[in-house]
Design a protein around this motif. Structure first.
Motif, PDB file in Angstrom:
ATOM      1  N   UNK A 137       0.814  -1.221   0.000  1.00 54.52           N
ATOM      2  CA  UNK A 137       0.000   0.000   0.000  1.00 54.52           C
ATOM      3  C   UNK A 137       0.844   1.266   0.000  1.00 54.52           C
ATOM      4  N   UNK A 138       2.004   1.229   0.651  1.00 52.34           N
ATOM      5  CA  UNK A 138       2.877   2.417   0.686  1.00 52.34           C
ATOM      6  C   UNK A 138       3.389   2.748  -0.719  1.00 52.34           C
ATOM      7  N   UNK A 139       3.722   1.741  -1.470  1.00 55.26           N
ATOM      8  CA  UNK A 139       4.225   1.945  -2.829  1.00 55.26           C
ATOM      9  C   UNK A 139       3.091   2.244  -3.816  1.00 55.26           C
ATOM     10  N   UNK A 140       1.905   1.835  -3.502  1.00 54.73           N
ATOM     11  CA  UNK A 140       0.783   1.966  -4.432  1.00 54.73           C
ATOM     12  C   UNK A 140      -0.163   3.099  -4.045  1.00 54.73           C
ATOM     13  N   UNK A 141      -1.105   2.823  -3.167  1.00 49.66           N
ATOM     14  CA  UNK A 141      -2.135   3.798  -2.809  1.00 49.66           C
ATOM     15  C   UNK A 141      -1.541   5.091  -2.252  1.00 49.66           C
ATOM     16  N   UNK A 142      -0.582   4.956  -1.357  1.00 51.64           N
ATOM     17  CA  UNK A 142      -0.002   6.158  -0.741  1.00 51.64           C
ATOM     18  C   UNK A 142       0.783   6.985  -1.751  1.00 51.64           C
ATOM     19  N   UNK A 143       1.478   6.336  -2.678  1.00 50.54           N
ATOM     20  CA  UNK A 143       2.214   7.061  -3.722  1.00 50.54           C
ATOM     21  C   UNK A 143       1.239   7.815  -4.625  1.00 50.54           C
ATOM     22  N   UNK A 144       0.106   7.193  -4.952  1.00 56.96           N
ATOM     23  CA  UNK A 144      -0.907   7.842  -5.788  1.00 56.96           C
ATOM     24  C   UNK A 144      -1.532   9.025  -5.060  1.00 56.96           C
ATOM     25  N   UNK A 145      -1.823   8.859  -3.774  1.00 56.81           N
ATOM     26  CA  UNK A 145      -2.381   9.963  -2.988  1.00 56.81           C
ATOM     27  C   UNK A 145      -1.422  11.149  -2.960  1.00 56.81           C
ATOM     28  N   UNK A 146      -0.147  10.871  -2.756  1.00 55.90           N
ATOM     29  CA  UNK A 146       0.861  11.932  -2.727  1.00 55.90           C
ATOM     30  C   UNK A 146       0.962  12.627  -4.082  1.00 55.90           C
ATOM     31  N   UNK A 189      -8.531   2.955  -8.418  1.00 55.47           N
ATOM     32  CA  UNK A 189      -7.284   2.187  -8.482  1.00 55.47           C
ATOM     33  C   UNK A 189      -7.627   0.705  -8.480  1.00 55.47           C
ATOM     34  N   UNK A 190      -6.765  -0.070  -9.081  1.00 59.95           N
ATOM     35  CA  UNK A 190      -7.017  -1.505  -9.194  1.00 59.95           C
ATOM     36  C   UNK A 190      -5.916  -2.303  -8.520  1.00 59.95           C
ATOM     37  N   UNK A 191      -6.299  -3.187  -7.632  1.00 55.87           N
ATOM     38  CA  UNK A 191      -5.377  -4.127  -7.029  1.00 55.87           C
ATOM     39  C   UNK A 191      -5.805  -5.503  -7.526  1.00 55.87           C
ATOM     40  N   UNK A 203      -0.835  -7.234  -8.896  1.00 53.56           N
ATOM     41  CA  UNK A 203      -0.515  -5.994  -9.605  1.00 53.56           C
ATOM     42  C   UNK A 203      -1.340  -4.854  -9.039  1.00 53.56           C
ATOM     43  N   UNK A 204      -0.839  -3.651  -9.217  1.00 52.11           N
ATOM     44  CA  UNK A 204      -1.571  -2.441  -8.880  1.00 52.11           C
ATOM     45  C   UNK A 204      -1.562  -1.543 -10.105  1.00 52.11           C
ATOM     46  N   UNK A 205      -2.707  -0.946 -10.423  1.00 45.62           N
ATOM     47  CA  UNK A 205      -2.797  -0.066 -11.590  1.00 45.62           C
ATOM     48  C   UNK A 205      -3.636   1.156 -11.206  1.00 45.62           C
ATOM     49  N   UNK A 206      -3.127   2.330 -11.578  1.00 45.09           N
ATOM     50  CA  UNK A 206      -3.880   3.576 -11.421  1.00 45.09           C
ATOM     51  C   UNK A 206      -3.672   4.403 -12.682  1.00 45.09           C
TER      52      UNK A 206
END
Length: 67
Positions: free
Chosen positions: A12-21, A44-46, A57-60
């Motif tokens: 989540x730190x690399x994915x959701x949190x990076x996108x939020x930032x 966002x897609x997990x 995978x994570x995609x935004x």
């Protein structure tokens, strides 16, 4: 234009949190939902083996109104 952010991790730190930032630092961009598949968050897609039959995978996708 559009920007696709994708990782091969479920962190989540690399994915959701990076996108939020990213969205906080660039207010002209917004997150969009380009695919019609179930996702944990709004745009966002997990993807996981148990639900999507693939590796994790994570995609935004982000779109900017003006340049």
């Amino acid at each position: 234009g559009r920007l696709v952010y994708s990782t091969c991790t479920l962190n989540k730190k690399e994915n959701d949190k990076a996108c939020d930032l990213f969205l906080q630092e660039d207010p002209e961009c917004m997150s969009i939902k380009p695919m019609d598949i179930p996702s944990v968050s709004e745009n966002c897609y997990t993807l996981t083996p148990q639900y999507n039959g693939c590796d994790g995978f994570f995609v935004a996708v982000f779109e900017r109104d003006s340049i």
